[in-house]
Design an enzyme around this catalytic site. Structure first.
Site, PDB file in Angstrom:
ATOM      1  N   TYR A 321       3.082 -13.138  -0.561  1.00 40.38           N
ATOM      2  CA  TYR A 321       2.530 -11.941  -1.204  1.00 40.38           C
ATOM      3  C   TYR A 321       3.242 -11.653  -2.521  1.00 40.38           C
ATOM      4  CZ  TYR A 321       1.552  -6.954  -1.912  1.00 40.38           C
ATOM      5  OH  TYR A 321       1.196  -5.738  -2.446  1.00 40.38           O
ATOM      6  N   LYS A 325       1.568 -11.654  -6.335  1.00 39.64           N
ATOM      7  CA  LYS A 325       1.567 -10.478  -7.191  1.00 39.64           C
ATOM      8  C   LYS A 325       2.375 -10.714  -8.464  1.00 39.64           C
ATOM      9  CE  LYS A 325      -1.149  -7.819  -4.901  1.00 39.64           C
ATOM     10  NZ  LYS A 325      -2.483  -7.496  -5.470  1.00 39.64           N
TER      11      LYS A 325
END
Length: 410
Positions: A321, A325
């Site tokens: 994740y 990002k």
């Protein structure tokens, strides 16, 4: 699927066997649902049904048929559209649904193996949603403590169902493609036409939407399969949006696709979660950039969605994740520079922490909602940027921080 909709960035948390919730939240009468427990005039009342009507002067009113959670006394109360209702969030227990008979539902506590019988009229969502009940599925029972105990029950936030059959296509124009589907339990939902009979879909039981479903509130939709490659998805979305615009240019393009997955390098699903994060955050941002290069006005606004942890450093507990990002942050910086392919770029990133969505409230009912960012705050900010009512700095990442229900942009 590429969707124009605000998505959640909260960390999912499974419902414990019992949760004590002491806070209330407010809704308008139009959002009231059968089975909700509300605080009305200082007493807990269960909403049994809702009717729309009007006064002699033509003013719209909403009638709620209520039952006192302790005494059982019934009453009818009238509310105007601009009134507010205090919804009580109580002690919540997870049960397993067994069966129904004689207007009763039989539920099983999987820790104590005690059976609980609940009236169907206390089912949150009303009888229209009863068809989504399936033997053995988890449901949530709300209790008022110390007395009278269980007062209402509801479906889980999501559940997986199998599609039994599809009807003929209703319409297909400018990228909008959907068909009515009947699930194996007899319930009906709308699904994209690439879903086939026998396949499973995850239904969001609050609003009865599914993963890969169209947004019924949007003027138009473009849907793609998550099994397609980045090239296939990007080509279809870019071309279909070009058809929708019919030669016009867009003032703003906002990409809010994303999702959270945890896991370190030793986690069982480390690689699959990392791959999913790339698809949800990086692929959609790249598609958005490709659309902007072709269909955004000069000096038009492009907004991508990043995350605060990825801007602060490493993310060992959610490596995939954080990687995805951080890549989005890099895309923002690159697109803001000369030679990026976007004419007179005005590209920014928004970094929310937790958005105040129905799904997040269902998943984390005892969280501090005063620190969650309302979607209206995000929408208002984006609208002001898009219409030049407020300025934004090209290439900047903006953190959205909410404290005590007040949102600041940092």
């Amino acid at each position: 699927m590429f969707r124009v909709a605000l998505s959640q960035f909260a960390f999912p948390r499974a419902l414990r066997a019992q949760q004590v919730v002491r806070r209330w939240y407010q809704v308008g009468p139009n959002s009231a649902k059968p089975g909700m427990v509300i605080d009305h005039n200082g007493s807990p009342q269960i909403i049994l049904s809702k009717d729309h009507g009007g006064t002699g002067r033509g003013q719209a009113v909403i009638k709620l048929n209520l039952k006192h959670a302790v005494t059982g006394a019934r009453s009818t109360e009238r509310f105007r559209n601009n009134d507010t209702i205090e919804v009580m969030q109580l002690v919540q227990n997870k049960y397993q649904f067994l069966y129904t008979d004689d207007n009763k539902a039989h539920l099983l506590n999987m820790e104590t193996f005690e059976e609980l019988t609940m009236d169907l009229e206390t089912f949150e969502g009303g009888k229209d949603k009863l068809v989504f009940l399936e033997d053995g599925m988890d449901v949530v029972v709300q209790l008022l403590v110390p007395e009278p105990g269980p007062v209402s029950w509801r479906l889980p936030p999501k559940h997986t169902y199998k599609v039994k059959k599809l009807e003929s296509r209703l319409s297909r124009e400018k990228g909008t493609t959907y068909v009515p589907a009947t699930l194996e339990n007899g319930a009906r939902v709308s699904v994209p036409d690439f879903i086939k009979p026998g396949e499973s879909v995850v239904v969001n039981l609050d609003d009865l939407t599914i993963d890969f479903n169209i947004n019924m509130e949007a003027d138009d939709n473009v849907t793609v399969s998550n099994e397609q490659s980045l090239v296939h998805q990007g080509t279809k979305v870019t071309e279909d949006i070009g058809d929708l615009l019919n030669g016009a240019k867009a003032d703003a393009l906002v990409c809010v696709a994303g999702g959270w997955q945890g896991g370190n390098a030793a986690s069982k699903n480390f690689l699959s979660n990392a791959e999913l994060s790339l698809k949800q955050s990086v692929h959609t941002s790249l598609i958005a950039a490709n659309i902007a290069a072709r269909h955004l006005k000069p000096s038009g606004l492009l907004v991508l969605t990043g995350a605060v942890p990825a801007a602060q450093g490493g993310t060992p507990g959610m490596i995939g994740y954080g990687m995805a990002k951080a890549a989005v942050h890099h895309i923002v910086a690159s697109l803001a520079m000369d030679g990026s392919g976007i004419d007179s770029p005005r590209v920014v990133g928004i970094l929310p922490v937790t958005l105040d969505t129905p799904a997040n409230r269902s998943a984390m009912p005892n969280a501090d909602h005063t620190s969650w960012t309302p979607l209206t705050d995000v929408a208002d900010l984006l609208y002001k940027w898009a219409t030049n009512q407020s300025s934004c700095e090209n290439g900047r990442l903006y953190s959205l921080v909410t404290k005590n229900s007040v949102t600041s942009v940092e």
